[in-house]
Design a protein around this motif. Structure first.
Motif, PDB file in Angstrom:
ATOM      1  N   THR A 276     -66.664  20.755 -58.690  1.00  0.00           N
ATOM      2  CA  THR A 276     -65.865  21.589 -59.584  1.00  0.00           C
ATOM      3  C   THR A 276     -65.976  22.923 -59.082  1.00  0.00           C
ATOM      4  O   THR A 276     -64.519  23.289 -59.295  1.00  0.00           O
TER       5      THR A 276
ATOM      6  N   THR B  85     -62.470  22.319 -56.901  1.00  0.00           N
ATOM      7  CA  THR B  85     -61.319  22.180 -57.627  1.00  0.00           C
ATOM      8  C   THR B  85     -60.909  23.519 -58.036  1.00  0.00           C
ATOM      9  O   THR B  85     -59.749  23.763 -58.099  1.00  0.00           O
TER      10      THR B  85
ATOM     11  N   ASN C  75     -59.280  25.777 -55.433  1.00  0.00           N
ATOM     12  CA  ASN C  75     -57.800  25.234 -55.321  1.00  0.00           C
ATOM     13  C   ASN C  75     -57.069  25.807 -56.338  1.00  0.00           C
ATOM     14  O   ASN C  75     -55.876  26.046 -56.148  1.00  0.00           O
TER      15      ASN C  75
ATOM     16  N   ALA D 124     -57.382  18.173 -63.563  1.00  0.00           N
ATOM     17  CA  ALA D 124     -57.785  18.130 -62.029  1.00  0.00           C
ATOM     18  C   ALA D 124     -59.348  18.185 -61.834  1.00  0.00           C
ATOM     19  O   ALA D 124     -59.740  17.339 -60.981  1.00  0.00           O
TER      20      ALA D 124
ATOM     21  N   ASP E  31     -60.511  15.052 -59.829  1.00  0.00           N
ATOM     22  CA  ASP E  31     -61.643  15.220 -58.556  1.00  0.00           C
ATOM     23  C   ASP E  31     -63.061  14.857 -58.858  1.00  0.00           C
ATOM     24  O   ASP E  31     -63.397  14.302 -57.694  1.00  0.00           O
TER      25      ASP E  31
END
Length: 146
Positions: A21, A24, A27, A46, A50
């Motif tokens: 997490t 992610t 990002n 996402a 992920d």
């Protein structure tokens, strides 16, 4: 023995969840910084993608990598616990932090100085991942061994 395996698997899930997490989120923060639209639906999608993808695909699935790191660290902590008077939650927290530190410090050495974990590209990201390992280790050390 079964309780130790269960506690280990839960601590592994905790560490993996926090690592994935965080990666992610970093990002998505970067995408938002370059004016890409990031809304709640994108964030949830996402994160879910992920959590599955980073643990089942790729050359080094996060779950397996963290599994090996925590296993080595916790076995070492168990050996140290025999001769040490350090309380087990703190000892395993240090072991978990050391495991994640080893992962984020050694992976770039193995891959031409590239940080394959996006969340570990900054010093604060590395620190967060080490704390994630410490949380997982503390959980493991807090559960009775018998």
């Amino acid at each position: 023995m079964i309780k130790q395996i269960q506690a280990f698997l839960i601590s592994l899930i905790i560490a993996t969840f926090l690592v994935v997490t965080h990666t992610t989120a970093t990002n998505l923060i970067w995408l938002q910084s370059i004016n890409m639209p990031v809304d709640l639906q994108v964030i949830l999608s996402a994160m879910a993608t992920d959590l599955v993808g980073m643990n089942s695909r790729g050359a080094f699935p996060a779950f397996g990598l963290i599994f090996v790191g925590l296993l080595i660290a916790f076995i070492t902590a168990r050996i140290i616990a025999i001769w040490s008077s350090i309380r087990k939650p703190y000892l395993y927290a240090l072991a978990g932090g050391a495991a994640l530190l080893a992962i984020v410090a050694l992976m770039p050495l193995a891959f031409y100085n590239l940080d394959l974990i996006a969340g570990a590209r900054t010093l604060s990201g590395k620190a967060y991942l080490v704390v994630a390992g410490m949380i997982a280790g503390y959980y493991f050390g807090s559960h009775p061994q018998k």
